[in-house]
Design a protein around this motif. Structure first.
Motif, PDB file in Angstrom:
ATOM      1  N   ALA A   1       4.179  -0.397  -0.604  1.00  0.00           N
ATOM      2  CA  ALA A   1       4.560   0.175  -1.894  1.00  0.00           C
ATOM      3  C   ALA A   1       6.022   0.630  -1.886  1.00  0.00           C
ATOM      4  N   SER A   2       6.547   0.946  -0.707  1.00  0.00           N
ATOM      5  CA  SER A   2       7.916   1.458  -0.623  1.00  0.00           C
ATOM      6  C   SER A   2       8.950   0.411  -0.223  1.00  0.00           C
ATOM      7  N   ASP A   3       8.513  -0.714   0.343  1.00  0.00           N
ATOM      8  CA  ASP A   3       9.438  -1.772   0.744  1.00  0.00           C
ATOM      9  C   ASP A   3       8.790  -3.123   0.455  1.00  0.00           C
ATOM     10  N   PRO A   4       9.175  -3.784  -0.613  1.00  0.00           N
ATOM     11  CA  PRO A   4       8.518  -5.023  -1.020  1.00  0.00           C
ATOM     12  C   PRO A   4       8.664  -6.172  -0.025  1.00  0.00           C
ATOM     13  N   ASP A   5       9.512  -6.028   0.968  1.00  0.00           N
ATOM     14  CA  ASP A   5       9.668  -7.079   1.976  1.00  0.00           C
ATOM     15  C   ASP A   5       8.763  -6.863   3.186  1.00  0.00           C
ATOM     16  N   VAL A   6       7.992  -5.776   3.187  1.00  0.00           N
ATOM     17  CA  VAL A   6       7.041  -5.506   4.273  1.00  0.00           C
ATOM     18  C   VAL A   6       5.649  -5.912   3.801  1.00  0.00           C
ATOM     19  N   VAL A   7       5.026  -6.783   4.597  1.00  0.00           N
ATOM     20  CA  VAL A   7       3.708  -7.322   4.265  1.00  0.00           C
ATOM     21  C   VAL A   7       2.763  -6.997   5.412  1.00  0.00           C
ATOM     22  N   HIS A   8       1.564  -6.548   5.056  1.00  0.00           N
ATOM     23  CA  HIS A   8       0.536  -6.233   6.049  1.00  0.00           C
ATOM     24  C   HIS A   8      -0.596  -7.237   5.897  1.00  0.00           C
ATOM     25  N   ILE A   9      -1.152  -7.647   7.009  1.00  0.00           N
ATOM     26  CA  ILE A   9      -2.329  -8.503   6.986  1.00  0.00           C
ATOM     27  C   ILE A   9      -3.378  -7.884   7.897  1.00  0.00           C
ATOM     28  N   THR A  10      -4.589  -7.780   7.382  1.00  0.00           N
ATOM     29  CA  THR A  10      -5.721  -7.250   8.133  1.00  0.00           C
ATOM     30  C   THR A  10      -6.752  -8.353   8.236  1.00  0.00           C
ATOM     31  N   GLU A  11      -7.190  -8.638   9.454  1.00  0.00           N
ATOM     32  CA  GLU A  11      -8.187  -9.674   9.671  1.00  0.00           C
ATOM     33  C   GLU A  11      -9.355  -9.123  10.469  1.00  0.00           C
ATOM     34  N   GLY A  12     -10.558  -9.570  10.121  1.00  0.00           N
ATOM     35  CA  GLY A  12     -11.764  -9.226  10.860  1.00  0.00           C
ATOM     36  C   GLY A  12     -12.538 -10.494  11.152  1.00  0.00           C
ATOM     37  N   TRP A  13     -12.949 -10.659  12.399  1.00  0.00           N
ATOM     38  CA  TRP A  13     -13.585 -11.893  12.859  1.00  0.00           C
ATOM     39  C   TRP A  13     -14.907 -11.589  13.550  1.00  0.00           C
ATOM     40  N   THR A  14     -15.795 -12.579  13.526  1.00  0.00           N
ATOM     41  CA  THR A  14     -17.085 -12.409  14.203  1.00  0.00           C
ATOM     42  C   THR A  14     -16.903 -12.280  15.705  1.00  0.00           C
ATOM     43  N   SER A  15     -15.836 -12.885  16.251  1.00  0.00           N
ATOM     44  CA  SER A  15     -15.550 -12.751  17.687  1.00  0.00           C
ATOM     45  C   SER A  15     -14.088 -13.103  17.942  1.00  0.00           C
ATOM     46  N   GLU A  16     -13.582 -12.581  19.028  1.00  0.00           N
ATOM     47  CA  GLU A  16     -12.212 -12.912  19.422  1.00  0.00           C
ATOM     48  C   GLU A  16     -12.107 -14.402  19.762  1.00  0.00           C
ATOM     49  N   GLU A  17     -13.154 -14.952  20.354  1.00  0.00           N
ATOM     50  CA  GLU A  17     -13.155 -16.363  20.728  1.00  0.00           C
ATOM     51  C   GLU A  17     -13.032 -17.271  19.504  1.00  0.00           C
ATOM     52  N   GLU A  18     -13.764 -16.945  18.436  1.00  0.00           N
ATOM     53  CA  GLU A  18     -13.674 -17.751  17.213  1.00  0.00           C
ATOM     54  C   GLU A  18     -12.292 -17.642  16.599  1.00  0.00           C
ATOM     55  N   HIS A  19     -11.728 -16.435  16.600  1.00  0.00           N
ATOM     56  CA  HIS A  19     -10.380 -16.278  16.064  1.00  0.00           C
ATOM     57  C   HIS A  19      -9.399 -17.127  16.862  1.00  0.00           C
ATOM     58  N   GLU A  20      -9.449 -17.036  18.175  1.00  0.00           N
ATOM     59  CA  GLU A  20      -8.527 -17.796  19.013  1.00  0.00           C
ATOM     60  C   GLU A  20      -8.704 -19.295  18.826  1.00  0.00           C
TER      61      GLU A  20
ATOM     62  N   GLN B   1      -4.520  -5.790  12.730  1.00  0.00           N
ATOM     63  CA  GLN B   1      -3.654  -5.552  11.584  1.00  0.00           C
ATOM     64  C   GLN B   1      -2.262  -5.907  12.059  1.00  0.00           C
ATOM     65  N   ALA B   2      -1.522  -6.632  11.252  1.00  0.00           N
ATOM     66  CA  ALA B   2      -0.151  -6.990  11.605  1.00  0.00           C
ATOM     67  C   ALA B   2       0.771  -6.625  10.453  1.00  0.00           C
ATOM     68  N   THR B   3       1.943  -6.148  10.812  1.00  0.00           N
ATOM     69  CA  THR B   3       2.981  -5.834   9.833  1.00  0.00           C
ATOM     70  C   THR B   3       4.111  -6.834  10.035  1.00  0.00           C
ATOM     71  N   LEU B   4       4.457  -7.511   8.952  1.00  0.00           N
ATOM     72  CA  LEU B   4       5.509  -8.525   8.992  1.00  0.00           C
ATOM     73  C   LEU B   4       6.594  -8.120   8.006  1.00  0.00           C
ATOM     74  N   THR B   5       7.837  -8.224   8.423  1.00  0.00           N
ATOM     75  CA  THR B   5       8.959  -7.923   7.539  1.00  0.00           C
ATOM     76  C   THR B   5       9.659  -9.227   7.197  1.00  0.00           C
ATOM     77  N   ALA B   6       9.698  -9.504   5.903  1.00  0.00           N
ATOM     78  CA  ALA B   6      10.318 -10.737   5.421  1.00  0.00           C
ATOM     79  C   ALA B   6      11.829 -10.578   5.328  1.00  0.00           C
ATOM     80  N   LEU B   7      12.495 -11.694   5.294  1.00  0.00           N
ATOM     81  CA  LEU B   7      13.927 -11.681   4.996  1.00  0.00           C
ATOM     82  C   LEU B   7      14.108 -11.009   3.637  1.00  0.00           C
ATOM     83  N   PRO B   8      15.244 -10.390   3.387  1.00  0.00           N
ATOM     84  CA  PRO B   8      15.450  -9.666   2.132  1.00  0.00           C
ATOM     85  C   PRO B   8      15.100 -10.490   0.897  1.00  0.00           C
TER      86      PRO B   8
END
Length: 110
Positions: A49-68, A8-15
């Protein structure tokens, strides 16, 4: 397919650019994108919901090797490059190993 690697990664966009960042992340599911691979079984983009410039991405992969392997590809690196220009700081990433759960997504919400 079963998820053996994820994060899971949290990214904060420019305003004022959170929506643009979220839409850009969603293009990772387009044909040829890493998230379009059969090895990517979860790809969820959410906005705070509280800060529209904060975006979360959740990823699930069959293996770390395939993701890389797919992340090193041209399409993924081009997306990372485009995303970088929208960020207000470094993403915060948390790796995880899924235990059990459920993911059922329909069309993206507007």
């Amino acid at each position: 397919m079963i998820v053996h690697h994820g994060f899971q990664a949290t990214l904060t966009a420019l305003p004022g650019r959170g929506g643009e960042l979220a839409e850009l992340l969603l293009t990772g599911m387009d044909e040829g994108g890493a998230a379009a691979s059969e090895h990517c079984v979860v790809y969820l983009v959410s906005r705070s919901a509280s800060d529209p410039d904060v975006v979360h991405i959740t990823e699930g992969w069959t293996s770390e090797e395939e993701h890389e392997r797919l992340f090193r590809g041209e399409a993924a690196q081009a997306l990372v490059s485009r995303i970088s220009g929208l960020l207000a700081g470094e993403p915060v990433r948390t790796d995880y190993v899924p235990v059990r759960g459920k993911a059922a997504f329909g069309p993206a919400a507007a």
